[in-house]
Design a protein around this motif. Structure first.
Motif, PDB file in Angstrom:
ATOM      1  N   THR A 372       0.839  -1.191   0.000  1.00 48.03           N
ATOM      2  CA  THR A 372       0.000   0.000   0.000  1.00 48.03           C
ATOM      3  C   THR A 372       0.877   1.245   0.000  1.00 48.03           C
ATOM      4  OG1 THR A 372      -1.727  -1.156   1.227  1.00 48.03           O
ATOM      5  CG2 THR A 372      -1.831   1.248   1.203  1.00 48.03           C
ATOM      6  N   ALA A 373       0.759   2.025  -1.062  1.00 45.38           N
ATOM      7  CA  ALA A 373       1.590   3.217  -1.219  1.00 45.38           C
ATOM      8  C   ALA A 373       0.799   4.473  -0.885  1.00 45.38           C
ATOM      9  CB  ALA A 373       2.115   3.310  -2.641  1.00 45.38           C
ATOM     10  N   ARG A 374       1.519   5.482  -0.407  1.00 45.29           N
ATOM     11  CA  ARG A 374       0.944   6.813  -0.210  1.00 45.29           C
ATOM     12  C   ARG A 374       1.076   7.579  -1.524  1.00 45.29           C
ATOM     13  NH1 ARG A 374       3.793   5.699   4.659  1.00 45.29           N
ATOM     14  NH2 ARG A 374       2.520   5.966   6.550  1.00 45.29           N
ATOM     15  N   VAL A 375      -0.040   7.757  -2.221  1.00 46.21           N
ATOM     16  CA  VAL A 375      -0.043   8.400  -3.533  1.00 46.21           C
ATOM     17  C   VAL A 375      -0.624   9.804  -3.385  1.00 46.21           C
ATOM     18  CG1 VAL A 375      -0.881   8.283  -5.904  1.00 46.21           C
ATOM     19  CG2 VAL A 375      -0.290   6.175  -4.672  1.00 46.21           C
ATOM     20  N   ILE A 376       0.081  10.794  -3.925  1.00 43.66           N
ATOM     21  CA  ILE A 376      -0.410  12.175  -3.911  1.00 43.66           C
ATOM     22  C   ILE A 376      -1.534  12.289  -4.932  1.00 43.66           C
ATOM     23  CG2 ILE A 376       0.191  14.596  -4.259  1.00 43.66           C
ATOM     24  CD1 ILE A 376       3.132  13.757  -3.768  1.00 43.66           C
ATOM     25  N   GLY A 377      -2.705  12.714  -4.476  1.00 41.23           N
ATOM     26  CA  GLY A 377      -3.846  12.869  -5.374  1.00 41.23           C
ATOM     27  C   GLY A 377      -4.143  14.332  -5.648  1.00 41.23           C
ATOM     28  N   LEU A 378      -4.119  14.750  -6.909  1.00 39.31           N
ATOM     29  CA  LEU A 378      -4.485  16.121  -7.254  1.00 39.31           C
ATOM     30  C   LEU A 378      -5.975  16.341  -7.009  1.00 39.31           C
ATOM     31  CD1 LEU A 378      -2.597  16.786 -10.623  1.00 39.31           C
ATOM     32  CD2 LEU A 378      -1.760  17.008  -8.273  1.00 39.31           C
ATOM     33  N   VAL A 379      -6.321  17.565  -6.638  1.00 39.14           N
ATOM     34  CA  VAL A 379      -7.713  17.967  -6.467  1.00 39.14           C
ATOM     35  C   VAL A 379      -7.993  19.070  -7.483  1.00 39.14           C
ATOM     36  CG1 VAL A 379      -9.446  18.929  -4.910  1.00 39.14           C
ATOM     37  CG2 VAL A 379      -7.680  17.397  -4.013  1.00 39.14           C
ATOM     38  N   GLU A 380      -8.939  18.849  -8.372  1.00 35.55           N
ATOM     39  CA  GLU A 380      -9.198  19.796  -9.442  1.00 35.55           C
ATOM     40  C   GLU A 380      -9.569  21.175  -8.891  1.00 35.55           C
ATOM     41  OE1 GLU A 380     -12.016  20.341 -13.439  1.00 35.55           O
ATOM     42  OE2 GLU A 380     -12.252  18.594 -12.135  1.00 35.55           O
TER      43      GLU A 380
END
Length: 553
Positions: A372-380
């Motif tokens: 399980t990776a910590r993925v940076i998620g963009l927020v529009e």
């Protein structure tokens, strides 16, 4: 002053009277058909006056000069004089600039650069001194500004207060250096994204007076109730006006300002500046008069600028003549009573770019692990990110089907290595993007679908001593940023054209709109939630570095 009073009393002629206009009065939020007189660049009175010159406005609507309450000029990618050429025709006559971008690169020299260039720009570029250089102690850029450094600027012409205090833990924890900075100026800008409850009470109690980071109505309403000025922001990617528009009412207009914060030159050319914010607010149902109040008098009052914000006796004759029609469009801008005309391009004397980054190799960009990776998620439309926990196999990156790409930040000042993480939301299908604009330390940040493409893009940034770069099968497109690695030195029209070329190429690569602006904020650790630094992944909620892969229970 004696002669000004004599002119105001009508005993000696003014320089110019402006007749036939319909003036907006921000004190009453009303319109009035009246003339006004100007002497030595200052309004001496409303009504009929004798003057050496008379100018008939022909029934046009006239509003005070527009004020941007919080902006980083460097984020436009333009030098201050070129920035002025771009925004003054849109009616902006004053901006409150926090030069913490160039200060993170060049320290006091960067602040001096903005002050010097601002003084010859033709508009009022007023400065709030950067309070957090570096943004956090571990996020070291090219310089440090101590409280003593800031004190040396106190009382300087053009300096109006302390810039956004991003070190919330330092404020709440009583850090002596932070508190020394808070004691320098009575005007102090805040920066407290998502802060709420008792911690917000303590932050306001500490003397922070404004916030430009509100992304929801509830957040802004809470801060407003506690007495903060709310700077309603609309940048290239920080799209907050739609959510905040209901906050602006007749009862709150005296505490709401407008700000662009970070807006690229192409967005300025396409959407305008504060005038564009006004148009959007009107489109969201806000009465024009309330939007104008926020864009003029409220901003002036927030920064204790009693010499502007209205067309009234004793105030600067900064005003805009509007074009015919219902839509808010500026036809002409006047500064100190003189119609603004484009002075043409003027070369700037820029700080050095400070690009000494070591080109990373495949071994620097390698990922190891699975789970399980910590993925940076963009927020529009926002600069906040999401923390996405996803099952990932490092050997399967990039994962184009799930839109998971590798992201890296390379130390541009000391060449001490590169941090590597994962990001979701760019949509990139080929190639890589890289830039030396990476808030706030401004290291080199890059994303891509392969290590080779990332290395090629970073290499182009290094060779150009600062740049925005897109690399794909179609070739390499570069916007050089030799001014501190943050700003172009070309005329603003050429910068807009270069940004258009980058946009065309990134769209062909599958990327979202404004990918470079989103890219530039991935390393900003004072914005929630997940970030990437030269050290690796950073958790903005825990305010600590964390491993890319989570430990399994």
């Amino acid at each position: 002053m004696e002669r000004m009073i004599e002119a105001a009393r009508g005993r000696i002629p003014a320089d110019t009277t402006y007749t036939g206009g319909v003036l907006f009065n921000p004190f009453t939020c009303s319109w009035e058909e009246t003339a006004f007189a100007v002497r030595d660049g200052i309004v001496v009175g409303l009504g009929e006056y004798e003057a050496e010159k008379t100018f008939d406005l022909g029934g046009a609507r006239v509003v005070p000069g527009l004020i941007d309450a919080h902006v980083h000029i460097e984020s436009s990618l333009l030098t201050p004089c070129e920035y002025a050429r771009c925004v003054v025709p849109h009616g902006t006559t004053t901006v409150i600039a926090d030069p913490h971008e160039i200060a993170n690169v060049s320290g006091k020299e960067g602040v001096e650069f903005i002050l010097a260039e601002g003084s010859r720009s033709g508009m009022s570029i007023l400065v709030t001194l950067p309070s957090c250089v570096p943004a956090t102690p571990p996020d070291m850029g090219g310089a440090v500004l101590s409280a003593d450094d800031l004190i040396s600027f106190a009382g300087r012409k053009g300096v109006v207060g302390l810039g956004e205090m991003m070190n919330v833990p330092g404020v709440l924890g009583g850090d002596p250096e932070v508190w020394k900075k808070l004691g320098i100026f009575p005007v102090r800008d805040g920066h407290a994204p998502l802060l709420t409850g008792k911690d917000l009470n303590a932050y306001v109690l500490s003397g922070l007076q404004s916030d430009h980071e509100c992304t929801s109505y509830a957040e802004a309403a809470e801060k407003l109730r506690l007495g903060m000025y709310i700077m309603m922001r609309e940048g290239s990617t920080e799209r907050n006006l739609a959510a905040l528009a209901p906050l602006l009412t007749p009862c709150t207009a005296s505490r709401c300002c407008l700000a662009t914060d970070d807006r690229h030159a192409d967005t300025l050319a396409r959407e305008g500046h504060i005038d564009g914010c006004i148009r959007k607010l009107v489109g969201y149902g806000v009465p024009l008069e309330l939007a104008l109040r926020a864009a003029t008098l409220t901003a002036a009052e927030r920064f204790r600028l009693a010499d502007r914000g209205a067309i009234a006796p004793g105030r600067r004759a900064d005003f805009c003549v509007l074009a015919e029609g219902d839509e808010f469009r500026v036809k002409e801008t006047y500064i100190l009573g003189r119609r603004y005309t484009d002075p043409g391009y003027r070369e700037a004397s820029c700080p050095k770019p400070q690009i000494t980054c070591r080109l990373p190799g495949p071994e620097d960009l390698a990922l190891h692990g699975t789970g399980t990776a910590r993925v940076i998620g963009l927020v529009e439309g926002q600069i906040v990110t999401e923390t996405i926990a996803l099952p990932v196999d490092a050997a399967a990156i990039p994962d184009l089907e799930r839109d998971i790409l590798k992201v890296t930040v390379c130390d541009r000042y000391r060449g001490e290595g590169a941090g590597v993480g994962l990001v979701h939301g760019f949509g990139l299908k080929e190639g890589a993007l890289a830039a030396s604009v990476s808030h706030d330390a401004h290291n080199i940040v890059a994303i891509g679908v392969s290590d080779a493409a990332i290395i090629a893009a970073v290499g182009a940034v290094i060779r150009n001593k600062g740049a925005m770069v897109a690399v794909s099968q179609a070739g390499t497109t570069v916007l050089p940023l030799p001014c501190g690695g943050l700003m172009a030195t070309a005329p603003y029209g050429e910068v807009v054209a270069a940004l258009d070329r980058l946009a065309e190429q990134t769209r062909s690569m599958g990327a979202i709109e404004n990918p470079f602006m989103y890219l530039s904020f991935l390393a900003l650790t004072v914005i929630p939630h997940l970030r990437i630094t030269p050290r690796g992944v950073f958790d903005g909620d825990a305010f600590a570095d964390v491993p890319l892969f989570q430990e399994e229970p």
